[in-house]
Design a protein around this motif. Sequence first.
Motif, PDB file in Angstrom:
ATOM      1  N   ILE A 147       1.640  76.393  26.962  1.00  0.00           N
ATOM      2  CA  ILE A 147       1.624  76.375  25.492  1.00  0.00           C
ATOM      3  C   ILE A 147       2.958  75.779  25.052  1.00  0.00           C
ATOM      4  CG2 ILE A 147       1.471  77.725  23.375  1.00  0.00           C
ATOM      5  CD1 ILE A 147       0.199  79.994  25.063  1.00  0.00           C
ATOM      6  N   ASP A 148       2.901  74.684  24.312  1.00  0.00           N
ATOM      7  CA  ASP A 148       4.117  73.924  24.016  1.00  0.00           C
ATOM      8  C   ASP A 148       5.049  74.651  23.050  1.00  0.00           C
ATOM      9  OD1 ASP A 148       5.466  71.726  24.826  1.00  0.00           O
ATOM     10  OD2 ASP A 148       4.801  70.486  23.142  1.00  0.00           O
ATOM     11  N   ILE A 149       4.525  75.080  21.920  1.00  0.00           N
ATOM     12  CA  ILE A 149       5.339  75.864  20.982  1.00  0.00           C
ATOM     13  C   ILE A 149       4.613  77.181  20.819  1.00  0.00           C
ATOM     14  CG2 ILE A 149       6.379  75.971  18.678  1.00  0.00           C
ATOM     15  CD1 ILE A 149       6.144  72.895  18.585  1.00  0.00           C
ATOM     16  N   GLY A 150       5.017  78.147  21.617  1.00  0.00           N
ATOM     17  CA  GLY A 150       4.223  79.361  21.741  1.00  0.00           C
ATOM     18  C   GLY A 150       4.907  80.592  21.192  1.00  0.00           C
ATOM     19  N   ALA A 151       4.108  81.643  21.091  1.00  0.00           N
ATOM     20  CA  ALA A 151       4.619  82.937  20.643  1.00  0.00           C
ATOM     21  C   ALA A 151       3.869  84.041  21.375  1.00  0.00           C
ATOM     22  CB  ALA A 151       4.447  83.085  19.140  1.00  0.00           C
ATOM     23  N   LEU A 152       4.556  85.175  21.523  1.00  0.00           N
ATOM     24  CA  LEU A 152       3.933  86.368  22.105  1.00  0.00           C
ATOM     25  C   LEU A 152       4.173  87.525  21.147  1.00  0.00           C
ATOM     26  CD1 LEU A 152       5.842  84.859  24.561  1.00  0.00           C
ATOM     27  CD2 LEU A 152       4.435  86.383  25.929  1.00  0.00           C
ATOM     28  N   VAL A 153       3.170  88.374  21.010  1.00  0.00           N
ATOM     29  CA  VAL A 153       3.351  89.606  20.238  1.00  0.00           C
ATOM     30  C   VAL A 153       3.143  90.766  21.198  1.00  0.00           C
ATOM     31  CG1 VAL A 153       2.510  91.023  18.332  1.00  0.00           C
ATOM     32  CG2 VAL A 153       2.555  88.526  18.109  1.00  0.00           C
ATOM     33  N   THR A 154       4.146  91.654  21.251  1.00  0.00           N
ATOM     34  CA  THR A 154       4.029  92.825  22.123  1.00  0.00           C
ATOM     35  C   THR A 154       3.877  94.068  21.266  1.00  0.00           C
ATOM     36  OG1 THR A 154       6.441  93.107  22.214  1.00  0.00           O
ATOM     37  CG2 THR A 154       5.422  91.798  23.950  1.00  0.00           C
ATOM     38  N   GLU A 155       3.106  94.999  21.804  1.00  0.00           N
ATOM     39  CA  GLU A 155       2.893  96.278  21.136  1.00  0.00           C
ATOM     40  C   GLU A 155       3.189  97.348  22.185  1.00  0.00           C
ATOM     41  OE1 GLU A 155      -1.021  96.632  19.546  1.00  0.00           O
ATOM     42  OE2 GLU A 155      -0.684  98.652  18.800  1.00  0.00           O
ATOM     43  N   GLY A 156       4.353  97.981  22.072  1.00  0.00           N
ATOM     44  CA  GLY A 156       4.758  98.904  23.135  1.00  0.00           C
ATOM     45  C   GLY A 156       4.799  98.150  24.451  1.00  0.00           C
ATOM     46  N   THR A 163       7.619  94.019  13.322  1.00  0.00           N
ATOM     47  CA  THR A 163       8.813  94.730  12.853  1.00  0.00           C
ATOM     48  C   THR A 163      10.096  94.080  13.370  1.00  0.00           C
ATOM     49  OG1 THR A 163       8.414  96.244  14.681  1.00  0.00           O
ATOM     50  CG2 THR A 163       7.769  96.989  12.498  1.00  0.00           C
ATOM     51  N   THR A 164      10.036  93.439  14.545  1.00  0.00           N
ATOM     52  CA  THR A 164      11.233  92.800  15.103  1.00  0.00           C
ATOM     53  C   THR A 164      10.853  91.426  15.617  1.00  0.00           C
ATOM     54  OG1 THR A 164      11.884  94.991  15.886  1.00  0.00           O
ATOM     55  CG2 THR A 164      13.174  93.125  16.695  1.00  0.00           C
ATOM     56  N   THR A 165      11.699  90.441  15.310  1.00  0.00           N
ATOM     57  CA  THR A 165      11.429  89.065  15.742  1.00  0.00           C
ATOM     58  C   THR A 165      12.553  88.592  16.659  1.00  0.00           C
ATOM     59  OG1 THR A 165      10.244  88.592  13.708  1.00  0.00           O
ATOM     60  CG2 THR A 165      11.066  86.694  14.938  1.00  0.00           C
ATOM     61  N   HIS A 166      12.178  87.962  17.778  1.00  0.00           N
ATOM     62  CA  HIS A 166      13.150  87.444  18.743  1.00  0.00           C
ATOM     63  C   HIS A 166      12.955  85.929  18.820  1.00  0.00           C
ATOM     64  CE1 HIS A 166      13.450  91.631  20.393  1.00  0.00           C
ATOM     65  NE2 HIS A 166      12.190  91.653  20.013  1.00  0.00           N
ATOM     66  N   ASP A 167      13.974  85.166  18.462  1.00  0.00           N
ATOM     67  CA  ASP A 167      13.901  83.700  18.534  1.00  0.00           C
ATOM     68  C   ASP A 167      14.339  83.272  19.934  1.00  0.00           C
ATOM     69  OD1 ASP A 167      14.192  80.964  18.404  1.00  0.00           O
ATOM     70  OD2 ASP A 167      15.125  80.991  16.410  1.00  0.00           O
ATOM     71  N   ASN A 178       6.503  93.530  18.184  1.00  0.00           N
ATOM     72  CA  ASN A 178       7.612  92.601  18.392  1.00  0.00           C
ATOM     73  C   ASN A 178       7.059  91.199  18.539  1.00  0.00           C
ATOM     74  OD1 ASN A 178      10.582  93.839  19.571  1.00  0.00           O
ATOM     75  ND2 ASN A 178       8.914  95.247  19.152  1.00  0.00           N
ATOM     76  N   LEU A 179       7.674  90.274  17.825  1.00  0.00           N
ATOM     77  CA  LEU A 179       7.295  88.863  17.946  1.00  0.00           C
ATOM     78  C   LEU A 179       8.372  88.130  18.744  1.00  0.00           C
ATOM     79  CD1 LEU A 179       5.654  86.283  17.173  1.00  0.00           C
ATOM     80  CD2 LEU A 179       7.055  86.191  15.075  1.00  0.00           C
ATOM     81  N   TRP A 180       7.950  87.443  19.786  1.00  0.00           N
ATOM     82  CA  TRP A 180       8.847  86.623  20.601  1.00  0.00           C
ATOM     83  C   TRP A 180       8.384  85.202  20.394  1.00  0.00           C
ATOM     84  CZ3 TRP A 180      12.221  89.693  23.682  1.00  0.00           C
ATOM     85  CH2 TRP A 180      11.895  91.064  23.712  1.00  0.00           C
ATOM     86  N   HIS A 181       9.158  84.400  19.705  1.00  0.00           N
ATOM     87  CA  HIS A 181       8.620  83.093  19.322  1.00  0.00           C
ATOM     88  C   HIS A 181       9.603  81.960  19.580  1.00  0.00           C
ATOM     89  CE1 HIS A 181      10.370  82.441  15.059  1.00  0.00           C
ATOM     90  NE2 HIS A 181      11.153  83.243  15.749  1.00  0.00           N
TER      91      HIS A 181
END
Length: 413
Positions: A31-40, A61-65, A12-15
């Motif tokens: 982090i000014d314009i950041g993203a996190l990737v979660t795996e389980g 597989t899933t992106t959260h804006d 999952n991408l949370w960006h």
Amino acid sequence: MSTDDTPTPALNLWHHARVATMTPDRPWGWIDIGALVTEGPTLRWVGPEDQLPPELRAQVTTTHDLSNAVVTPGLIDGHTHLVYGGQRAHEFELRLQGATYEEIARAGGGIRSTVAATRGASEATLHTLALHRARTLLADGVTTIEIKSGYGLSLEDEARCLRVARQIGRELPITVRTTSLAAHALPPEFEGRADTYIDAVCTWLPQWHAQGLVDAVDAFCERMAFTPAQVQRVFEAARALALPVKLHAEQLSDSGGAALAASYGALSCDHLEYLSVDGIQAMARAGTVAMLLPGAFYYLRETRRPPIESLRAAGVPMAIATDHNPGSSPALSLTLMLNMACTLFQLTPEEALAGATRHAATALDLQDTHGTLEPGKRADFVVWDVGHPRELAYRFGHSPVLRVVAGGQEVSR
Ligand code: DI6
Ligand code: FE
């Protein structure tokens, strides 16, 4: 690592987020314009969005804006007494009329009245009450909770409270750490026999431990509770089981409890309004966290503040917790405690948030898995409707939570 016959994990991408990772290398771990990737349940990657490796993005597989909202680690409430029956609103009225917390306790009210209500409640009732409290904390962004016993004060009543705490950790997507606080007050059946009660606690502890109910051991070291010598015997019993200790120390007077706890390598010393210079130095040497409880300070209308400047100068990490309990801090908002830590104790907003994340994790011995947003740690984070994390301490009485993600799963609200 995936091979041809193991399925590729769902990422999952949370960006599009403004991320306060709370790592100590830069202010807020910002982090000014950041993203996190979660795996389980785990964080796989955290960083500036434009540095996200393309091969990782390709697996998402899933992106959260997150629409520019602020993300912080899930909050950690490192000191609560969440399991109890009854309430003590009448004592609140008595204190407003001038009775002190200690006077009410000596007259048979205080902790003992909650012990009676807790013993009189069924385990199902205790569970319902505590679950509701834990859900309230979770809705305010708390994804890890330390839960103490201490209102049962018998072999079976303490075990019931610890079982309820464990159950909550299984039911909600939160991390629960349990603490035995059997040395909280003297139960009425041991009146005048405090040393005999401590003997009993020392024989009960291995039994609770054998049932998998105890992560740490706490005591109330105070003239209205137990002496340093009695606390030391409880700590010896904990040491024999290789259980870490912590202590309610120097809340109402200086009894030297913090230095004693530090000599046992305590995870934290808590309250600390009357902490001495010796106590500070012992804590600094031992790496013991100062667990500050502004809710109790406020609610008991204390005037002596913990020695914040000296703790800061000595490099003692400062954590913040609700101390939720029915007598001295019936608070169920850790974001309110962020505000109180600043207004009452003059922490900076950044120190306050570090106190409810990174340093609280250390106080629970969870620093390797919780408390900051870093790859490999648990994917516990909160999305806030604020422009900067300092606003979390600036507001009070309403919570700007937008979304809570615990173990990689969004918590429905
Ligand atoms: N200190 C506290 O803040 C709680 N216990 C303790 O040792 C208060 C417990 C109560 O008043 O019920
Ligand atoms: Fe407490």
